[in-house]
Design an enzyme around this catalytic site. Structure first.
Site: not given
Ligand code: 4HQ
Length: 259
Positions: A88, A115, A153, A168
């Site tokens: 994230p 985590e 793609r 697209d």
């Molecule tokens: N993760 N975009 C992996 C995500 C995530 C996201 C949360 C990744 C938990 C361990 N990954 N961890 N949003 O939410 O790519």
């Protein structure tokens, strides 16, 4: 394009590799897909991949040793690959990123669980960090599939009979025009006449107008940052004029009411 996915759940990818355009791209050798089980690189007898966080707290952290072993094995398989951590905290994935990544010889996609991964992995062994959006997943696997799907793609020849990638959504900065197929009337709603006319130029004009209006109504943010052609600008002006006429006639009605 060579994709190497590092995960403790490689089985999650079996049905993904086995269907649709991804499956065909593999069969046609446009992409090469493999997974490495991070657990196979654990050094202890019990093949442990997680541990408690220094400093305390709930939740577990991915141990660095199995991950570094897996990443180095992936780099040996594809030395030119870019190594990406799904997280994230990464830059948010979009069509431009999909296009950019499609230009690499290979991508190593590191999927964390728990985590997340030990900071020394992200710091030393990761080239790029990508998020698929501002929400929290239970692991990076679905995010890796999203990236692989959108990148595949964009690789020439993978779409076959389907619409070409240049045509697209987003490649022109607009949402797609409305689509219709048979029957001509469905539950009382007819297909727009122009699409049955065989008049190709008129149909193209109608489709651009459809795309412009859908983008204006559903994603005005996309229109604001787009550079507009003369034709696109004229469509917006035409609708702006129509809306102004409606507002003016409303005001005229109210003035007459007061007199
Ligand atoms: N993760 N975009 C992996 C995500 C995530 C996201 C949360 C990744 C938990 C361990 N990954 N961890 N949003 O939410 O790519």
């Amino acid at each position: 394009m060579k994709f190497v996915v590092l995960t403790i759940f490689p089985e999650m990818f079996d049905p993904f590799w086995d269907h649709g355009i991804i499956r065909r791209a593999i069969d046609q050798k446009k992409i090469f897909a493999s997974t490495l089980n991070i657990r196979d690189f654990a050094e202890d007898n019990h093949q442990v991949t997680d541990d408690r966080p220094y400093g305390g707290g709930s939740g577990m952290v991915m141990k660095p040793e199995p991950l570094s072993g897996a990443i180095r094995a992936a780099n040996r398989k594809c030395p030119a690959a870019k190594t990406i951590l799904l997280s994230p905290q990464g830059r948010v994935f979009d069509q431009a990123a999909a296009n950019e990544l499609a230009g690499f010889e290979g991508l190593v996609l590191v999927c964390g669980r728990y985590e997340g991964v030990d900071e020394r992995i992200s710091h030393n062994l990761i080239d790029d960090e990508i998020s698929i959006g501002d929400y929290v997943l239970t692991g990076g696997e679905l995010a890796a599939m999203v990236v692989i799907d959108a990148v595949t793609r964009q690789i020439p020849g993978t779409l076959g009979g389907e619409d070409a990638a240049e045509k697209d959504s987003f490649s022109n900065g607009l949402l797609e025009h409305a689509h219709y197929t048979r029957p001509q009337v469905f539950e009382g709603n007819a297909v727009p006449e122009i699409l049955l006319s065989g008049h190709h130029e008129a149909i193209e004009n109608w489709r651009l107008e459809s795309a412009m209006l859908r983008t204006l109504l559903k994603r005005p943010d996309l229109l604001k940052s787009k550079s507009l052609s003369k034709q696109e600008l004229d469509i917006l002006k035409k609708w702006s004029q129509r809306i102004e006429e409606i507002i003016e006639s409303y005001h005229r009605g109210h003035r007459e009411h007061r007199e």
